[in-house]
Scaffold this active site. Structure first.
Site, short mmCIF file in Angstrom:
data_model
loop_
_atom_site.label_atom_id
_atom_site.label_comp_id
_atom_site.label_asym_id
_atom_site.label_seq_id
_atom_site.Cartn_x
_atom_site.Cartn_y
_atom_site.Cartn_z
N ARG A 15 -9.38 -15.02 20.08
CA ARG A 15 -8.23 -14.39 20.73
C ARG A 15 -8.70 -13.58 21.93
NH1 ARG A 15 -5.87 -11.35 15.54
NH2 ARG A 15 -8.08 -11.42 15.05
N LYS A 75 -10.51 -7.23 18.52
CA LYS A 75 -11.25 -6.75 17.35
C LYS A 75 -11.95 -5.43 17.66
CE LYS A 75 -11.44 -8.57 13.99
NZ LYS A 75 -10.44 -8.49 12.88
N TYR A 94 -7.56 -3.11 17.83
CA TYR A 94 -7.64 -2.87 16.38
C TYR A 94 -9.02 -2.27 16.12
CZ TYR A 94 -3.70 -6.14 15.67
OH TYR A 94 -2.48 -6.76 15.69
N HIS A 96 -9.65 -0.35 12.74
CA HIS A 96 -9.85 -0.22 11.28
C HIS A 96 -11.03 0.70 11.00
CE1 HIS A 96 -6.73 -3.09 10.39
NE2 HIS A 96 -7.22 -3.90 11.31
N GLU A 118 -3.41 -0.59 14.92
CA GLU A 118 -2.97 -0.65 13.52
C GLU A 118 -2.30 0.62 13.02
OE1 GLU A 118 -6.16 -0.75 14.44
OE2 GLU A 118 -7.38 0.58 13.23
N ASP A 269 -8.27 -8.48 3.19
CA ASP A 269 -8.76 -7.40 4.07
C ASP A 269 -8.57 -6.02 3.45
OD1 ASP A 269 -6.01 -7.63 4.32
OD2 ASP A 269 -5.98 -7.12 6.43
N1 LIG Z 1 -6.35 -12.10 6.06
C1 LIG Z 1 -5.76 -11.89 7.22
O1 LIG Z 1 -6.14 -12.46 8.24
C2 LIG Z 1 -4.59 -10.97 7.29
C3 LIG Z 1 -3.75 -10.97 8.43
C4 LIG Z 1 -2.61 -10.13 8.43
C5 LIG Z 1 -2.33 -9.32 7.31
N2 LIG Z 1 -3.20 -9.34 6.25
C6 LIG Z 1 -2.97 -8.52 5.02
O2 LIG Z 1 -1.92 -9.07 4.23
C7 LIG Z 1 -1.44 -8.07 3.36
C8 LIG Z 1 0.08 -8.05 3.34
O3 LIG Z 1 0.53 -7.58 4.62
P1 LIG Z 1 2.10 -7.44 4.96
O4 LIG Z 1 2.17 -7.16 6.43
O5 LIG Z 1 2.88 -8.57 4.41
O6 LIG Z 1 2.47 -6.10 4.15
P2 LIG Z 1 3.95 -5.60 3.80
O7 LIG Z 1 3.85 -4.13 3.58
O8 LIG Z 1 4.94 -6.12 4.77
O9 LIG Z 1 4.25 -6.32 2.39
C9 LIG Z 1 3.60 -5.98 1.19
C10 LIG Z 1 4.56 -6.20 0.03
O10 LIG Z 1 3.83 -6.07 -1.20
C11 LIG Z 1 4.77 -5.57 -2.13
N3 LIG Z 1 4.08 -5.11 -3.35
C12 LIG Z 1 3.46 -3.92 -3.59
N4 LIG Z 1 2.98 -3.93 -4.86
C13 LIG Z 1 3.32 -5.12 -5.42
C14 LIG Z 1 3.10 -5.72 -6.70
N5 LIG Z 1 2.47 -5.07 -7.68
N6 LIG Z 1 3.56 -6.97 -6.90
C15 LIG Z 1 4.20 -7.64 -5.93
N7 LIG Z 1 4.45 -7.12 -4.71
C16 LIG Z 1 4.01 -5.88 -4.47
C17 LIG Z 1 5.48 -4.47 -1.35
O11 LIG Z 1 6.68 -4.07 -1.99
C18 LIG Z 1 5.71 -5.17 0.00
O12 LIG Z 1 6.97 -5.84 0.04
C19 LIG Z 1 -2.08 -6.76 3.86
O13 LIG Z 1 -3.19 -6.46 3.05
C20 LIG Z 1 -2.52 -7.11 5.25
O14 LIG Z 1 -3.59 -6.28 5.69
C21 LIG Z 1 -4.30 -10.14 6.23
#
Ligand SMILES: NC(=O)c1ccc[n+]([C@@H]2O[C@H](COP(=O)([O-])OP(=O)(O)OC[C@H]3O[C@@H](n4cnc5c(N)ncnc54)[C@H](O)[C@@H]3O)[C@@H](O)[C@H]2O)c1
Length: 373
Positions: A15, A75, A94, A96, A118, A269
């Site tokens: 990116r 990053k 970002y 972190h 973030e 993450d």
């Molecule tokens: N791997 C990657 O490249 C990448 C990229 C973007 C985001 N992410 C990660 O993805 C994850 C989710 O991000 P998001 O933006 O969707 O967050 P978000 O806050 O929009 O959604 C998280 C959801 O999890 C729910 N939740 C909490 N506890 C729960 C449980 N016990 N059971 C079921 N659901 C539960 C919450 O109510 C919420 O609706 C984060 O950790 C974020 O950092 C990773």
């Protein structure tokens, strides 16, 4: 302001922090934009397009970091970039920080002003995190479908099914941004989708907007366990802000899943919601535990760099324009959202969570800004 866009140097990061269209908007606003030669190549954005948008192309990263008053990145700065950061320079990317003590101390001691995408908060939302969660959610299904294919170690299930053959089952833990986007794509493919969440308002909303092949279920240990034997693709999308992700699927649960089933733990993450999850890279995205394929890439959007670069610039550009117009001091003093983005100002850590992560003192951003020229 002189704004510099270096090429990203983290492994497999394709990116770039600004599109040519973004460069045009900044030059129109009276800023000078410097873009490192080849910075947009990984996103299919050639130097000529930036030049046409009014940017100057600079050959070396060293020169770009020296000349720019504000650096835009994707990053977190890598060690060589931390060394290039200088007092009074604004970095917007970002970071972190809480995950990296060396980075935090290095940039604190550099005297640069660090504004983090973030932590920028508007009405309780984090608008500069959303586009990457949208990308990762959509991609989770695409990658899951790929690794369900037999040649990639999967069980050989086609998520859509066929006339006369049942579709695959997708279980999504967490119905936030990642989970909702994953559900749309999986449902569009024709899979049977179940979303689990603990937020009833969220489940109500999803129930209203999702198509018929999506079911919502309140998330409990039992609700997850009893569905695992029918799940072809499990997507981990849980987030509890500021905390480690709860481990909702433990190792002993894996034996309930059919061999070759796939887990895409997007929440990797933050530690992941599956006990057996550990971070992987695009170079080697998967590993197998107890017959279940695990995909746990921590920077999924980097692989679809072109789409992600457009998505990122769409979200960041208004804030870049504001920060460049105001400068760091007036931004912190006069703009509440940019104040939430200020993590380090002129040698002081100004974000409480970053300071708390390393047991270091935090200064209020307004106080640190008051001391700036
Ligand atoms: N791997 C990657 O490249 C990448 C990229 C973007 C985001 N992410 C990660 O993805 C994850 C989710 O991000 P998001 O933006 O969707 O967050 P978000 O806050 O929009 O959604 C998280 C959801 O999890 C729910 N939740 C909490 N506890 C729960 C449980 N016990 N059971 C079921 N659901 C539960 C919450 O109510 C919420 O609706 C984060 O950790 C974020 O950092 C990773």
């Amino acid at each position: 302001m002189i704004i510099g866009v270096p090429q990203e140097i983290k492994t497999h990061e394709y990116r770039v922090a600004l599109t040519p269209w973004g460069a045009r908007a900044l030059t129109r606003a009276g800023h000078k934009v410097l873009v490192q030669a080849g910075a947009g190549a990984g996103s299919g954005m050639p130097d000529e397009d930036y030049a046409a948008g009014g940017a100057a192309i600079v050959t070396g990263a060293e020169e770009l970091w020296q000349r720019a008053e504000m650096i835009l990145k994707v990053k977190e700065p890598q060690p060589v970039e931390v060394q290039r950061a200088r007092p009074g320079q604004v970095l917007f990317t970002y970071f972190h920080f809480a995950a990296d003590r060396e980075l935090t101390l290095g940039l604190r001691d550099s005297g640069a002003h660090c504004f983090a995408y973030e932590t920028l908060e508007v009405d309780g939302h984090l608008p500069l995190l959303t586009p990457m969660s949208e990308v990762a959610g959509r991609m989770a299904v695409q990658e899951g479908a790929r690794f369900l294919e037999r040649p990639f170690g999967g069980s050989g299930v086609l998520l859509s099914g066929l006339p006369g053959v049942e579709p695959g089952q997708v279980l999504i833990l967490g119905g936030g941004t990642v989970g909702t986007n994953a559900a749309w794509i999986a449902a569009g493919m024709g899979a049977r989708v179940t979303i689990l969440d603990i937020d009833l308002e969220r489940l109500r909303h999803l129930e209203e907007v999702m198509p018929d092949n999506v079911t919502t279920v309140y998330s409990t240990e039992e609700a997850i366990e009893e569905r695992l034997d029918r799940t072809d693709l499990l997507i981990g999308a849980v987030l509890i802000p500021g905390a480690r992700t709860p481990r909702l699927v433990r190792r002993e649960h894996l034996s309930r899943m059919r061999p070759g089933s796939v887990i895409v733990d997007v929440a990797v993450d933050q530690g992941g919601c599956v006990e057996t999850c550990r971070p992987t890279t695009h170079e080697e995205p998967t590993f197998v535990v107890d017959g279940v394929v695990h995909y746990c890439v921590a920077n999924m959007p980097g692989a679809v760099a072109r789409t992600s670069t457009f998505g990122l610039t769409n979200a960041t550009l208004p804030w870049i324009l504001r920060l460049a117009a105001l400068g760091p001091k007036r931004a912190v003093e006069g703009d509440p959202a940019l104040r939430t983005a200020a993590n380090i100002l002129g040698g002081h850590i100004t974000h409480p969570a970053v300071a708390a992560a390393f047991d270091l003192p935090a200064e209020a951003p307004e106080e640190a800004a008051a001391a700036l020229a």
